[in-house]
Motif scaffolding. Structure first.
Motif, PDB file in Angstrom:
ATOM      1  N   ARG A   1       0.836  -1.213   0.000  1.00 55.84           N
ATOM      2  CA  ARG A   1       0.000   0.000   0.000  1.00 55.84           C
ATOM      3  C   ARG A   1       0.864   1.254   0.000  1.00 55.84           C
ATOM      4  NH1 ARG A   1      -1.282   3.584   3.572  1.00 55.84           N
ATOM      5  NH2 ARG A   1      -0.515   2.399   5.362  1.00 55.84           N
ATOM      6  N   VAL A   2       1.884   1.277   0.831  1.00 56.78           N
ATOM      7  CA  VAL A   2       2.771   2.440   0.897  1.00 56.78           C
ATOM      8  C   VAL A   2       3.544   2.592  -0.409  1.00 56.78           C
ATOM      9  CG1 VAL A   2       4.770   3.442   2.069  1.00 56.78           C
ATOM     10  CG2 VAL A   2       2.962   2.366   3.410  1.00 56.78           C
ATOM     11  N   ARG A   3       3.966   1.462  -0.980  1.00 56.18           N
ATOM     12  CA  ARG A   3       4.702   1.520  -2.251  1.00 56.18           C
ATOM     13  C   ARG A   3       3.842   2.141  -3.348  1.00 56.18           C
ATOM     14  NH1 ARG A   3       5.635  -0.673  -6.995  1.00 56.18           N
ATOM     15  NH2 ARG A   3       3.848  -2.071  -6.862  1.00 56.18           N
ATOM     16  N   GLN A   4       2.557   1.830  -3.335  1.00 58.85           N
ATOM     17  CA  GLN A   4       1.641   2.374  -4.340  1.00 58.85           C
ATOM     18  C   GLN A   4       1.113   3.762  -3.961  1.00 58.85           C
ATOM     19  OE1 GLN A   4      -1.473  -0.291  -5.686  1.00 58.85           O
ATOM     20  NE2 GLN A   4      -0.174  -2.107  -5.417  1.00 58.85           N
ATOM     21  N   GLU A   5       1.572   4.278  -2.810  1.00 61.06           N
ATOM     22  CA  GLU A   5       1.147   5.599  -2.325  1.00 61.06           C
ATOM     23  C   GLU A   5      -0.380   5.673  -2.191  1.00 61.06           C
ATOM     24  OE1 GLU A   5       2.893   8.527  -4.875  1.00 61.06           O
ATOM     25  OE2 GLU A   5       4.927   8.075  -4.233  1.00 61.06           O
ATOM     26  N   MET A   6      -0.951   4.607  -1.683  1.00 55.59           N
ATOM     27  CA  MET A   6      -2.403   4.523  -1.482  1.00 55.59           C
ATOM     28  C   MET A   6      -2.721   4.769  -0.003  1.00 55.59           C
ATOM     29  SD  MET A   6      -4.971   1.283  -2.216  1.00 55.59           S
ATOM     30  CE  MET A   6      -4.426   1.082  -3.915  1.00 55.59           C
TER      31      MET A   6
ATOM     32  N   VAL B   1      -8.557   4.649   1.244  1.00 53.03           N
ATOM     33  CA  VAL B   1      -8.826   4.219  -0.135  1.00 53.03           C
ATOM     34  C   VAL B   1      -8.795   2.702  -0.222  1.00 53.03           C
ATOM     35  CG1 VAL B   1      -7.995   4.299  -2.519  1.00 53.03           C
ATOM     36  CG2 VAL B   1      -7.916   6.356  -1.088  1.00 53.03           C
ATOM     37  N   LEU B   2      -7.782   2.088   0.403  1.00 52.45           N
ATOM     38  CA  LEU B   2      -7.675   0.620   0.364  1.00 52.45           C
ATOM     39  C   LEU B   2      -8.841  -0.029   1.109  1.00 52.45           C
ATOM     40  CD1 LEU B   2      -6.228  -2.017  -0.270  1.00 52.45           C
ATOM     41  CD2 LEU B   2      -4.744  -1.610   1.707  1.00 52.45           C
ATOM     42  N   ALA B   3      -9.228   0.547   2.227  1.00 56.47           N
ATOM     43  CA  ALA B   3     -10.255  -0.077   3.074  1.00 56.47           C
ATOM     44  C   ALA B   3     -11.672   0.078   2.527  1.00 56.47           C
ATOM     45  CB  ALA B   3     -10.179   0.525   4.471  1.00 56.47           C
ATOM     46  N   LYS B   4     -11.886   1.080   1.667  1.00 55.40           N
ATOM     47  CA  LYS B   4     -13.248   1.417   1.216  1.00 55.40           C
ATOM     48  C   LYS B   4     -13.991   0.192   0.672  1.00 55.40           C
ATOM     49  CE  LYS B   4     -15.834   4.726  -1.582  1.00 55.40           C
ATOM     50  NZ  LYS B   4     -15.750   5.842  -2.542  1.00 55.40           N
ATOM     51  N   GLY B   5     -15.139  -0.110   1.268  1.00 56.53           N
ATOM     52  CA  GLY B   5     -15.968  -1.219   0.810  1.00 56.53           C
ATOM     53  C   GLY B   5     -15.504  -2.582   1.295  1.00 56.53           C
ATOM     54  N   ILE B   6     -14.387  -2.613   2.038  1.00 58.44           N
ATOM     55  CA  ILE B   6     -13.852  -3.895   2.518  1.00 58.44           C
ATOM     56  C   ILE B   6     -13.896  -3.970   4.037  1.00 58.44           C
ATOM     57  CG2 ILE B   6     -11.821  -5.418   2.585  1.00 58.44           C
ATOM     58  CD1 ILE B   6     -10.951  -4.214  -0.095  1.00 58.44           C
ATOM     59  N   CYS B   7     -13.371  -2.921   4.705  1.00 57.33           N
ATOM     60  CA  CYS B   7     -13.355  -2.865   6.163  1.00 57.33           C
ATOM     61  C   CYS B   7     -13.159  -1.414   6.573  1.00 57.33           C
ATOM     62  CB  CYS B   7     -12.248  -3.753   6.739  1.00 57.33           C
ATOM     63  SG  CYS B   7     -10.574  -3.249   6.215  1.00 57.33           S
ATOM     64  N   THR B   8     -13.159  -1.132   7.840  1.00 57.72           N
ATOM     65  CA  THR B   8     -12.927   0.237   8.295  1.00 57.72           C
ATOM     66  C   THR B   8     -11.423   0.526   8.273  1.00 57.72           C
ATOM     67  OG1 THR B   8     -12.675  -0.377  10.624  1.00 57.72           O
ATOM     68  CG2 THR B   8     -14.921   0.092   9.843  1.00 57.72           C
TER      69      THR B   8
ATOM     70  N   ALA C   1      -8.939 -10.702   3.597  1.00 60.56           N
ATOM     71  CA  ALA C   1      -7.546 -10.775   3.139  1.00 60.56           C
ATOM     72  C   ALA C   1      -7.471 -10.815   1.619  1.00 60.56           C
ATOM     73  CB  ALA C   1      -6.861 -12.008   3.735  1.00 60.56           C
ATOM     74  N   LEU C   2      -8.331 -11.622   0.984  1.00 61.23           N
ATOM     75  CA  LEU C   2      -8.309 -11.745  -0.476  1.00 61.23           C
ATOM     76  C   LEU C   2      -8.754 -10.442  -1.145  1.00 61.23           C
ATOM     77  CD1 LEU C   2      -9.681 -15.370  -0.929  1.00 61.23           C
ATOM     78  CD2 LEU C   2      -7.378 -14.561  -1.432  1.00 61.23           C
ATOM     79  N   LEU C   3      -9.752  -9.779  -0.564  1.00 62.86           N
ATOM     80  CA  LEU C   3     -10.213  -8.510  -1.134  1.00 62.86           C
ATOM     81  C   LEU C   3      -9.112  -7.443  -1.091  1.00 62.86           C
ATOM     82  CD1 LEU C   3     -13.835  -8.385   0.354  1.00 62.86           C
ATOM     83  CD2 LEU C   3     -13.231  -8.572  -2.076  1.00 62.86           C
ATOM     84  N   LEU C   4      -8.415  -7.380   0.039  1.00 55.51           N
ATOM     85  CA  LEU C   4      -7.327  -6.408   0.162  1.00 55.51           C
ATOM     86  C   LEU C   4      -6.190  -6.723  -0.805  1.00 55.51           C
ATOM     87  CD1 LEU C   4      -7.165  -6.088   4.064  1.00 55.51           C
ATOM     88  CD2 LEU C   4      -7.970  -4.335   2.468  1.00 55.51           C
ATOM     89  N   MET C   5      -5.864  -8.015  -0.916  1.00 55.02           N
ATOM     90  CA  MET C   5      -4.768  -8.411  -1.803  1.00 55.02           C
ATOM     91  C   MET C   5      -5.129  -8.150  -3.257  1.00 55.02           C
ATOM     92  SD  MET C   5      -3.524 -11.895   0.160  1.00 55.02           S
ATOM     93  CE  MET C   5      -2.023 -12.190  -0.757  1.00 55.02           C
ATOM     94  N   ASN C   6      -6.362  -8.409  -3.615  1.00 51.01           N
ATOM     95  CA  ASN C   6      -6.789  -8.176  -4.999  1.00 51.01           C
ATOM     96  C   ASN C   6      -6.747  -6.684  -5.348  1.00 51.01           C
ATOM     97  OD1 ASN C   6      -7.226 -10.858  -5.628  1.00 51.01           O
ATOM     98  ND2 ASN C   6      -9.372 -10.838  -4.976  1.00 51.01           N
ATOM     99  N   ARG C   7      -7.165  -5.834  -4.393  1.00 48.58           N
ATOM    100  CA  ARG C   7      -7.154  -4.393  -4.658  1.00 48.58           C
ATOM    101  C   ARG C   7      -5.719  -3.883  -4.857  1.00 48.58           C
ATOM    102  NH1 ARG C   7     -11.375  -0.766  -1.533  1.00 48.58           N
ATOM    103  NH2 ARG C   7     -12.656  -1.876  -3.074  1.00 48.58           N
ATOM    104  N   LEU C   8      -4.776  -4.533  -4.195  1.00 52.82           N
ATOM    105  CA  LEU C   8      -3.369  -4.146  -4.319  1.00 52.82           C
ATOM    106  C   LEU C   8      -2.638  -4.923  -5.406  1.00 52.82           C
ATOM    107  CD1 LEU C   8      -2.523  -3.919  -0.517  1.00 52.82           C
ATOM    108  CD2 LEU C   8      -2.522  -2.001  -2.121  1.00 52.82           C
ATOM    109  N   ALA C   9      -3.384  -5.819  -6.103  1.00 48.71           N
ATOM    110  CA  ALA C   9      -2.798  -6.654  -7.166  1.00 48.71           C
ATOM    111  C   ALA C   9      -1.692  -7.562  -6.627  1.00 48.71           C
ATOM    112  CB  ALA C   9      -2.277  -5.792  -8.315  1.00 48.71           C
TER     113      ALA C   9
END
Length: 430
Positions: free
Chosen positions: A11-16, A20-27, A46-54
């Motif tokens: 997430r930090v590498r992508q400057e996200m 933004v990462l949590a939206k629709g997945i968790c708080t 876990a899978l939703l977060l990983m997919n959003r970060l590719a």
């Protein structure tokens, strides 16, 4: 599923931002706890977060001690091979292999070591400076999780990054920090020898000759014992530079001659370019411009990498400038600028200013704009040597053109940065 370190690093590498990462997945607060490995998310989150970060979930390895040990051995063996071989093509191949074949571990410590070692490889390959800077900033967020060895790798990477960026003062501060803790850092013999070699280069550039010789001798003892003759050759070059700085010119030439003999005896002909260059600088210091020009040209012809030719081209230009040969100053400055633009490497930006300045020095237009731009650049990267040097050049140009007030301003500026460069505060200390 322990993935917090993976999520945070990517997430930090992508400057996200977390929101933004949590939206629709968790708080965002729940994500913060995941990233600090305070809680383990459900498989679904876990899978939703990983997919959003590719992040590829198939690469994630559950805690498997045997697999982790095997990968750590592969990683450390690869690290040793790359650092001791000093071969860019090999480094590129090994980095590519690790990126394509490295699993993602729930073991956060192993993951940090992987990130730190692959960052070192990218620094060796001089990848895009902004990308490298972002990787360092991303790792900074995890620094409180590093063990002593990982802190060493991180400090060393930062030192090398700033050194390669031309910000020598900041680089030296990181090197000095490592030196102060060297006795308690768990380093293998080969790593200690490599660091001794690096710090000898730093001390040599800083004029701390006797300390540099101490460290280079330590490094050479290890390289000789392990028959790493290419590294012994490197040590003789540093010894030659230290002897030159001490005005022991015969001893300096003797060290370069020993390095050249190793080239012949062990078929290390690719190393001749750097030896020729240093024999050129030795002759320049001794006032033998014609000989130095001969050796700088030999160095340029012997070097395969165009980026490595720039330093010899710069030294060649300075010799022609001493001889007031305007045509050859411009000829070689144009060659150097063509190489700089072709490589498009920001870490080489200092050469752009050097070459333009010497062109201006030997032109009808004069120095003002070009030199002021160069001085400003070297102020930004805190290279006090060239601020001092080019302030003198501009002051003398103003004096010759009867602009005495401006000349006085730049002489004072040169004097100020001369003190900083020599690390003194009062004229009595000179």
């Amino acid at each position: 599923m322990k993935i917090g370190h993976l999520i945070r690093a990517e997430r930090v590498r992508q400057e996200m931002k977390q929101i933004v990462l949590a939206k629709g997945i968790c708080t965002p607060s729940y994500l913060s706890k995941i990233e600090r490995n305070l809680i383990e998310p459900s498989d679904e989150i876990a899978l939703l977060l990983m997919n959003r970060l590719a992040i590829d979930p198939s690469k994630l390895q559950k805690n498997d001690e045997q697999t982790e040990l095997e990968f750590k051995k592969l990683l450390m063996d690869t690290y040793k091979t790359v650092i001791t071989s000093r071969n860019d093509e090999l480094t590129k191949d090994k980095l590519s292999y690790l990126e394509q074949n490295s699993p993602l571990f729930e073991n956060d410590s192993l993951h940090y070591t992987y990130l730190l070692i692959t960052l070192r490889f990218r620094l060796i390959l001089r990848e895009d400076i902004e990308v490298l800077k972002n990787e360092i900033e991303a790792l900074q967020h995890s620094v409180d999780q590093f063990d002593a060895y990982q802190l060493y790798l991180f400090q060393l990477n930062k030192a090398l990054f700033y050194y390669g960026s031309g910000i020598r003062k900041k680089a030296n501060a990181y090197f000095e920090d490592i030196v102060s803790k060297l006795d308690i850092i768990p380093l293998s013999e080969w790593e200690r020898a490599e660091f001794n070699y690096m710090i000898a280069i730093i001390y040599t550039s800083e004029g701390n000759i006797f300390t540099a010789i101490d460290y280079i001798r330590k490094a050479m003892d290890f390289f000789l014992k392990n028959l790493q003759m290419n590294r012994v050759l490197d040590c003789y070059i540093i010894i030659g530079i230290t002897r030159k700085r001490s005005e022991q010119f015969e001893e300096s030439l003797d060290a370069y001659s020993k390095a050249m003999q190793i080239c012949e005896d062990f078929n290390l002909h690719d190393e001749k370019g750097i030896i020729y260059h240093n024999i050129g600088t030795l002759n320049s210091t001794m006032g033998n411009s014609e000989q130095s020009i001969l050796y700088f040209k030999k160095s340029i012809d012997s070097k395969k990498e165009e980026s490595e030719k720039l330093i010899s081209i710069f030294c060649l230009i300075m010799e022609y400038s001493k001889l007031n040969d305007k045509d050859l100053v411009n000829h070689w400055a144009n060659i150097g600028l063509a190489i700089f633009h072709k490589l498009n490497d920001e870490s080489l930006r200092s050469y752009y200013h050097h070459f333009h300045l010497f062109k201006a020095l030997h032109s009808e237009e004069g120095l003002v704009e070009t030199t002021e731009a160069a001085i400003q650049y070297f102020k930004e990267i805190q290279d006090f040597r060239y601020i001092h040097k080019y302030c003198i050049a501009l002051a003398e140009w103003y004096y010759q053109n009867r602009k005495y007030k401006l000349s006085s301003i730049y002489y004072r500026e040169a004097n100020r940065y001369g003190y900083i460069y020599r690390k003194v505060e009062k004229w009595e200390d000179l």
